[in-house]
Design a protein around this motif. Structure first.
Motif, short mmCIF file in Angstrom:
data_model
loop_
_atom_site.label_atom_id
_atom_site.label_comp_id
_atom_site.label_asym_id
_atom_site.label_seq_id
_atom_site.Cartn_x
_atom_site.Cartn_y
_atom_site.Cartn_z
N THR A 16 -30.61 -3.17 12.52
CA THR A 16 -31.37 -4.38 12.84
C THR A 16 -31.99 -4.27 14.22
OG1 THR A 16 -29.96 -5.73 11.43
CG2 THR A 16 -31.22 -6.88 13.13
N ALA A 17 -31.22 -3.77 15.18
CA ALA A 17 -31.73 -3.60 16.54
C ALA A 17 -32.91 -2.63 16.55
CB ALA A 17 -30.61 -3.09 17.44
N GLU A 18 -32.81 -1.55 15.80
CA GLU A 18 -33.92 -0.60 15.72
C GLU A 18 -35.13 -1.24 15.06
OE1 GLU A 18 -32.44 2.87 13.74
OE2 GLU A 18 -31.03 3.32 15.35
N TYR A 19 -34.91 -1.99 14.00
CA TYR A 19 -36.00 -2.64 13.27
C TYR A 19 -36.74 -3.64 14.16
CZ TYR A 19 -38.30 -5.08 9.39
OH TYR A 19 -39.23 -5.65 8.55
N LEU A 20 -35.99 -4.36 15.01
CA LEU A 20 -36.59 -5.37 15.89
C LEU A 20 -36.97 -4.80 17.26
CD1 LEU A 20 -34.21 -8.38 15.13
CD2 LEU A 20 -36.52 -7.99 14.24
N ASN A 21 -36.66 -3.53 17.48
CA ASN A 21 -36.92 -2.87 18.77
C ASN A 21 -36.20 -3.60 19.91
OD1 ASN A 21 -37.98 -0.80 20.29
ND2 ASN A 21 -39.86 -1.92 20.76
N GLN A 22 -34.93 -3.92 19.67
CA GLN A 22 -34.09 -4.61 20.65
C GLN A 22 -32.78 -3.84 20.78
OE1 GLN A 22 -34.90 -7.44 22.41
NE2 GLN A 22 -36.92 -7.24 21.49
N SER A 23 -31.96 -4.22 21.74
CA SER A 23 -30.64 -3.60 21.86
C SER A 23 -29.68 -4.26 20.88
CB SER A 23 -30.11 -3.76 23.28
OG SER A 23 -29.72 -5.10 23.51
N HIS A 24 -28.60 -3.56 20.56
CA HIS A 24 -27.61 -4.16 19.65
C HIS A 24 -26.93 -5.35 20.31
CE1 HIS A 24 -24.79 -1.57 21.86
NE2 HIS A 24 -23.85 -2.37 21.42
N TRP A 25 -26.89 -5.37 21.63
CA TRP A 25 -26.30 -6.53 22.33
C TRP A 25 -27.16 -7.77 22.12
CZ3 TRP A 25 -21.58 -5.71 23.13
CH2 TRP A 25 -21.11 -4.47 23.55
N THR A 26 -28.47 -7.61 22.13
CA THR A 26 -29.37 -8.73 21.88
C THR A 26 -29.20 -9.25 20.46
OG1 THR A 26 -30.98 -7.89 23.47
CG2 THR A 26 -31.80 -9.44 21.83
N VAL A 27 -29.10 -8.35 19.50
CA VAL A 27 -28.90 -8.76 18.10
C VAL A 27 -27.58 -9.51 17.97
CG1 VAL A 27 -28.55 -7.94 15.74
CG2 VAL A 27 -30.34 -6.92 17.17
N ARG A 28 -26.52 -9.02 18.60
CA ARG A 28 -25.22 -9.70 18.56
C ARG A 28 -25.32 -11.11 19.17
NH1 ARG A 28 -20.98 -6.44 17.20
NH2 ARG A 28 -21.44 -4.22 17.17
N LYS A 29 -26.06 -11.24 20.27
CA LYS A 29 -26.26 -12.56 20.89
C LYS A 29 -27.00 -13.49 19.94
CE LYS A 29 -29.43 -13.33 24.05
NZ LYS A 29 -30.20 -13.30 25.31
N TRP A 30 -28.05 -12.98 19.29
CA TRP A 30 -28.82 -13.80 18.36
C TRP A 30 -27.97 -14.22 17.16
CZ3 TRP A 30 -33.95 -10.54 18.33
CH2 TRP A 30 -34.64 -10.78 19.53
N ILE A 31 -27.05 -13.35 16.73
CA ILE A 31 -26.13 -13.72 15.65
C ILE A 31 -25.24 -14.86 16.10
CG2 ILE A 31 -24.12 -12.92 14.34
CD1 ILE A 31 -25.59 -10.19 14.11
N ARG A 32 -24.69 -14.76 17.31
CA ARG A 32 -23.85 -15.85 17.84
C ARG A 32 -24.63 -17.16 17.94
NH1 ARG A 32 -22.40 -11.92 21.47
NH2 ARG A 32 -23.54 -12.93 23.14
N GLN A 33 -25.93 -17.06 18.23
CA GLN A 33 -26.79 -18.23 18.36
C GLN A 33 -27.35 -18.70 17.01
OE1 GLN A 33 -29.76 -16.72 21.08
NE2 GLN A 33 -28.54 -17.22 22.88
N ASN A 34 -27.00 -18.01 15.93
CA ASN A 34 -27.50 -18.34 14.59
C ASN A 34 -29.03 -18.36 14.53
OD1 ASN A 34 -24.99 -18.61 13.21
ND2 ASN A 34 -24.71 -20.55 14.29
N ARG A 35 -29.66 -17.38 15.15
CA ARG A 35 -31.12 -17.31 15.15
C ARG A 35 -31.68 -16.88 13.79
NH1 ARG A 35 -33.35 -15.99 20.52
NH2 ARG A 35 -35.33 -16.19 19.48
N PHE A 36 -30.88 -16.15 13.01
CA PHE A 36 -31.26 -15.75 11.66
C PHE A 36 -29.99 -15.65 10.82
CE2 PHE A 36 -31.47 -12.02 14.48
CZ PHE A 36 -30.39 -11.29 14.02
N PRO A 37 -30.13 -15.76 9.50
CA PRO A 37 -28.95 -15.71 8.64
C PRO A 37 -28.37 -14.29 8.58
CG PRO A 37 -30.92 -15.95 7.31
CD PRO A 37 -31.35 -16.03 8.75
N TYR A 38 -27.08 -14.21 8.41
CA TYR A 38 -26.41 -12.91 8.28
C TYR A 38 -25.26 -13.04 7.29
CZ TYR A 38 -23.04 -14.99 11.52
OH TYR A 38 -22.12 -15.81 12.11
N ILE A 39 -24.77 -11.91 6.86
CA ILE A 39 -23.66 -11.87 5.91
C ILE A 39 -22.46 -11.27 6.64
CG2 ILE A 39 -22.83 -10.88 3.74
CD1 ILE A 39 -25.87 -10.65 2.99
#
Length: 67
Positions: A16-39
């Motif tokens: 996901t981080a590669e797809y969005l061109n972000q760090s995995h830490w940013t993706v983890r933060k966005w998950i905690r913030q519920n910015r997009f759905p996840y499983i």
């Protein structure tokens, strides 16, 4: 089930981080913030649907202003 739903790929946080061109830490933060759905498969395994990321990008895009 629609063809788009069948082809929706499940991505890891790293993918996901590669797809969005972000760090995995940013993706983890966005998950905690519920910015997009996840499983959440279990307490350690999280997957994100690629079509959910496409929708996230679409919703986050600011349209160009005409001058």
């Amino acid at each position: 089930m629609s063809e788009a739903t069948q082809k929706s790929e499940l991505l890891t946080i790293t993918e996901t981080a590669e797809y969005l061109n972000q760090s995995h830490w940013t993706v983890r933060k966005w998950i905690r913030q519920n910015r997009f759905p996840y499983i959440q498969i279990n307490s350690r395994v999280i997957r994100i649907r690629q079509d959910a990321l496409d929708e996230f990008l679409k919703d986050s895009t600011i349209p160009q202003k005409k001058i």
